[in-house]
Design an enzyme around this catalytic site. Structure first.
Site, PDB file in Angstrom:
ATOM      1  N   LYS A 149       3.370  -4.064   6.267  1.00 35.02           N
ATOM      2  CA  LYS A 149       3.565  -4.122   4.812  1.00 35.02           C
ATOM      3  C   LYS A 149       5.041  -3.901   4.443  1.00 35.02           C
ATOM      4  O   LYS A 149       5.552  -4.500   3.493  1.00 35.02           O
ATOM      5  CB  LYS A 149       2.674  -3.082   4.120  1.00 35.02           C
ATOM      6  CG  LYS A 149       1.198  -3.457   4.141  1.00 35.02           C
ATOM      7  CD  LYS A 149       0.963  -4.687   3.272  1.00 35.02           C
ATOM      8  CE  LYS A 149      -0.475  -5.128   3.271  1.00 35.02           C
ATOM      9  NZ  LYS A 149      -0.666  -6.386   2.516  1.00 35.02           N
ATOM     10  N   SER A 182       0.848  -1.183   0.000  1.00 33.96           N
ATOM     11  CA  SER A 182       0.000   0.000   0.000  1.00 33.96           C
ATOM     12  C   SER A 182       0.887   1.239   0.000  1.00 33.96           C
ATOM     13  O   SER A 182       2.027   1.200   0.493  1.00 33.96           O
ATOM     14  CB  SER A 182      -0.836  -0.035   1.272  1.00 33.96           C
ATOM     15  OG  SER A 182      -1.226   1.258   1.638  1.00 33.96           O
ATOM     16  N   SER A 183       0.344   2.342  -0.496  1.00 34.58           N
ATOM     17  CA  SER A 183       1.140   3.575  -0.550  1.00 34.58           C
ATOM     18  C   SER A 183       1.435   4.131   0.844  1.00 34.58           C
ATOM     19  O   SER A 183       2.284   5.008   0.991  1.00 34.58           O
ATOM     20  CB  SER A 183       0.421   4.630  -1.392  1.00 34.58           C
ATOM     21  OG  SER A 183      -0.853   4.913  -0.855  1.00 34.58           O
ATOM     22  N   CYS A 184       0.755   3.618   1.882  1.00 32.08           N
ATOM     23  CA  CYS A 184       1.013   4.139   3.231  1.00 32.08           C
ATOM     24  C   CYS A 184       2.344   3.656   3.798  1.00 32.08           C
ATOM     25  O   CYS A 184       2.729   4.059   4.889  1.00 32.08           O
ATOM     26  CB  CYS A 184      -0.126   3.803   4.186  1.00 32.08           C
ATOM     27  SG  CYS A 184      -0.218   2.080   4.564  1.00 32.08           S
ATOM     28  N   TYR A 213      -0.122  -0.877  10.357  1.00 36.10           N
ATOM     29  CA  TYR A 213      -0.367  -1.541   9.066  1.00 36.10           C
ATOM     30  C   TYR A 213       0.837  -1.340   8.139  1.00 36.10           C
ATOM     31  O   TYR A 213       1.290  -2.277   7.473  1.00 36.10           O
ATOM     32  CB  TYR A 213      -1.638  -0.938   8.454  1.00 36.10           C
ATOM     33  CG  TYR A 213      -1.970  -1.420   7.075  1.00 36.10           C
ATOM     34  CD1 TYR A 213      -2.572  -2.665   6.885  1.00 36.10           C
ATOM     35  CD2 TYR A 213      -1.713  -0.635   5.956  1.00 36.10           C
ATOM     36  CE1 TYR A 213      -2.893  -3.109   5.614  1.00 36.10           C
ATOM     37  CE2 TYR A 213      -2.037  -1.067   4.679  1.00 36.10           C
ATOM     38  CZ  TYR A 213      -2.628  -2.303   4.509  1.00 36.10           C
ATOM     39  OH  TYR A 213      -2.942  -2.738   3.247  1.00 36.10           O
ATOM     40  N   HIS A 239     -12.904   2.706   3.855  1.00 40.78           N
ATOM     41  CA  HIS A 239     -12.125   3.813   3.319  1.00 40.78           C
ATOM     42  C   HIS A 239     -13.078   4.932   2.889  1.00 40.78           C
ATOM     43  O   HIS A 239     -14.298   4.769   2.884  1.00 40.78           O
ATOM     44  CB  HIS A 239     -11.289   3.334   2.130  1.00 40.78           C
ATOM     45  CG  HIS A 239     -10.097   2.538   2.542  1.00 40.78           C
ATOM     46  ND1 HIS A 239     -10.053   1.169   2.427  1.00 40.78           N
ATOM     47  CD2 HIS A 239      -8.913   2.901   3.092  1.00 40.78           C
ATOM     48  CE1 HIS A 239      -8.896   0.733   2.881  1.00 40.78           C
ATOM     49  NE2 HIS A 239      -8.182   1.764   3.299  1.00 40.78           N
ATOM     50  N   TRP A 248     -15.575  13.491   7.009  1.00 34.99           N
ATOM     51  CA  TRP A 248     -14.580  13.510   8.088  1.00 34.99           C
ATOM     52  C   TRP A 248     -13.405  14.423   7.754  1.00 34.99           C
ATOM     53  O   TRP A 248     -12.971  14.506   6.602  1.00 34.99           O
ATOM     54  CB  TRP A 248     -14.011  12.109   8.332  1.00 34.99           C
ATOM     55  CG  TRP A 248     -15.014  11.102   8.770  1.00 34.99           C
ATOM     56  CD1 TRP A 248     -16.330  11.305   9.066  1.00 34.99           C
ATOM     57  CD2 TRP A 248     -14.775   9.699   8.944  1.00 34.99           C
ATOM     58  NE1 TRP A 248     -16.921  10.127   9.418  1.00 34.99           N
ATOM     59  CE2 TRP A 248     -15.995   9.132   9.354  1.00 34.99           C
ATOM     60  CE3 TRP A 248     -13.645   8.876   8.800  1.00 34.99           C
ATOM     61  CZ2 TRP A 248     -16.118   7.760   9.617  1.00 34.99           C
ATOM     62  CZ3 TRP A 248     -13.764   7.528   9.057  1.00 34.99           C
ATOM     63  CH2 TRP A 248     -14.991   6.978   9.469  1.00 34.99           C
TER      64      TRP A 248
HETATM   65  P1  GDP Z   1      -6.199   7.018   4.326  1.00 32.25           P
HETATM   66  O1  GDP Z   1      -5.931   7.329   2.882  1.00 32.25           O
HETATM   67  O2  GDP Z   1      -5.333   5.952   4.879  1.00 32.25           O
HETATM   68  O3  GDP Z   1      -6.165   8.271   5.171  1.00 32.25           O
HETATM   69  O4  GDP Z   1      -7.644   6.352   4.400  1.00 32.25           O
HETATM   70  P2  GDP Z   1      -9.173   6.769   4.255  1.00 32.25           P
HETATM   71  O5  GDP Z   1      -9.648   6.380   2.896  1.00 32.25           O
HETATM   72  O6  GDP Z   1      -9.894   6.139   5.407  1.00 32.25           O
HETATM   73  O7  GDP Z   1      -9.275   8.360   4.440  1.00 32.25           O
HETATM   74  C1  GDP Z   1      -8.864   9.276   3.469  1.00 32.25           C
HETATM   75  C2  GDP Z   1      -9.233  10.704   3.860  1.00 32.25           C
HETATM   76  O8  GDP Z   1     -10.650  10.888   3.714  1.00 32.25           O
HETATM   77  C3  GDP Z   1      -8.922  11.106   5.297  1.00 32.25           C
HETATM   78  O9  GDP Z   1      -8.455  12.449   5.295  1.00 32.25           O
HETATM   79  C4  GDP Z   1     -10.278  11.026   5.991  1.00 32.25           C
HETATM   80  O10 GDP Z   1     -10.390  11.871   7.124  1.00 32.25           O
HETATM   81  C5  GDP Z   1     -11.193  11.496   4.864  1.00 32.25           C
HETATM   82  N1  GDP Z   1     -12.611  11.117   4.995  1.00 32.25           N
HETATM   83  C6  GDP Z   1     -13.676  11.950   4.852  1.00 32.25           C
HETATM   84  N2  GDP Z   1     -14.836  11.317   5.066  1.00 32.25           N
HETATM   85  C7  GDP Z   1     -14.519  10.018   5.319  1.00 32.25           C
HETATM   86  C8  GDP Z   1     -15.299   8.854   5.596  1.00 32.25           C
HETATM   87  O11 GDP Z   1     -16.521   8.872   5.648  1.00 32.25           O
HETATM   88  N3  GDP Z   1     -14.624   7.683   5.787  1.00 32.25           N
HETATM   89  C9  GDP Z   1     -13.258   7.617   5.722  1.00 32.25           C
HETATM   90  N4  GDP Z   1     -12.650   6.441   5.900  1.00 32.25           N
HETATM   91  N5  GDP Z   1     -12.488   8.718   5.485  1.00 32.25           N
HETATM   92  C10 GDP Z   1     -13.101   9.890   5.276  1.00 32.25           C
END
Ligand code: GDP
Length: 321
Positions: free
Chosen positions: A146, A113-115, A142, A185, A208
């Site tokens: 990886k 993963s890119s993380c 995580y 996600h 979020w």
């Molecule tokens: P990340 O790429 O590992 O940070 O994984 P995520 O896909 O969970 O989150 C990506 C970004 O989207 C973060 O900045 C979250 O705060 C934002 N985000 C906004 N709304 C949501 C939501 O409903 N669910 C999730 N998972 N992330 C959200």
């Protein structure tokens, strides 16, 4: 001309075929003529169990393995259950990689993963930035698992000369995703929330974080094509990035999802939720130079994923086994 064409009749094990990635890989490999595909559900084979994995490899003797099995989740799931993400992923990888090496698997693709890259890596993120800085804390457990997988693949290459490789996809989406409202996600999370809001005519939907972090989104069918391409054209120890080469702020992503699902109300930003890393755009120069490019636009991919989601809703409860 491919470096080495994969034998379509050789036994090929897709680990994690019930997941977003493994499911897409299975569909694609079947479509292009692989005719000895082996899969096991987690109920049939718990990949965290070394004895079960050893027995499976001894019996099945796969020639090729795509390791797409992993415990995955969005920002909240990762930050709430770091011990599970670390432990389950380390064990899955150790068991599968060790068993593959013991039983002479000739080709293996490990998906990360890119993380894995440092939180403040120079953008777009090149493969050689691995291990040059601190990780993003919301998913460091995580990421460490990886990174161990990438090192394990490199060690097996160095010690035994195996042709095993690692690919690092950017944020993925598509049919078969997990739409859990808390654990998912961002894309499936927003699709679900905006769809529900559109249906009840809600005036506001919560997104979020601040909406400013930027993310890149790759359709999982594009990743599945990349998997075959890499197995046939890439044979180096360094992990290789798989992405589209473009990103957008979460705010714009939310606006696009709203448009696609037909939601016309306001967006509210819940800044008590974490933003995570500010940006993680992958440098895709290396995979482009090998002749692979993403083909599915975000708008098309999102529309198709939304149609899939609506079909699943119509067919029954969403939760996956
Ligand atoms: P990340 O790429 O590992 O940070 O994984 P995520 O896909 O969970 O989150 C990506 C970004 O989207 C973060 O900045 C979250 O705060 C934002 N985000 C906004 N709304 C949501 C939501 O409903 N669910 C999730 N998972 N992330 C959200």
């Amino acid at each position: 001309m491919a470096l080495s064409t994969l034998d379509r009749s050789a036994r090929t094990y897709i680990a994690g075929h019930r997941g977003l990635v493994g499911g897409a890989v299975l569909r694609h490999f079947a479509r292009i003529g692989f005719d000895d595909l082996v899969t096991r559900t987690s109920a049939e084979l718990d990949l965290r169990d070394p004895v079960a994995v050893e027995t499976f490899f001894a019996e099945q003797q796969p020639a090729t393995v795509v390791l797409a099995a992993a415990k995955v989740g969005g920002i909240m799931a990762n930050s709430t259950y770091p011990a599970d993400f670390l432990s389950d992923n380390l064990r899955i990888q150790l068991n599968v990689l060790d068993a593959a090496a013991r039983h002479g698997v000739t080709k293996l693709l490990f998906l990360g993963s890119s993380c894995i890259y440092p939180k403040y890596a120079e953008q777009p993120i090149r493969e050689d930035s691995l291990l040059t800085g601190l990780l993003e804390p919301t998913n460091d457990a995580y990421a460490i698992a990886k990174i161990a997988g990438v090192l394990h693949v490199q060690a097996l290459r160095r010690q035994y000369g195996f042709h095993y490789i690692s690919a690092m996809p950017t944020n993925l989406y598509g049919p078969g995703d997990n739409f859990d409202p808390v654990g998912s996600h961002v894309l499936p999370g927003l699709i679900r929330r905006f769809d529900e809001a559109a249906r009840v005519g809600a005036e506001s939907v919560t997104v979020w974080g601040t909406g400013t972090p930027r993310r890149e989104f790759l359709h999982v069918d594009d990743l599945a094509r990349a998997c075959v391409h890499l197995l046939e054209n890439y044979d180096e120890p360094e992990p290789i990035n798989v992405g589209v080469g473009e990103d957008l702020p979460i705010r714009e992503l939310a606006q696009l999802v709203a448009e696609i699902v037909g939601y016309r109300g306001e967006l509210a930003f819940d800044t008590s939720k974490p933003d995570g890393t500010p940006r993680k755009l992958l440098d895709v120069g290396k995979i482009h130079s090998l002749g692979w490019k993403a083909q599915i636009s975000l708008r098309d991919g999102l529309s198709e994923t939304y149609r899939w989601y609506r079909q699943q809703l119509a067919a029954g409860p969403l939760e996956r086994g």
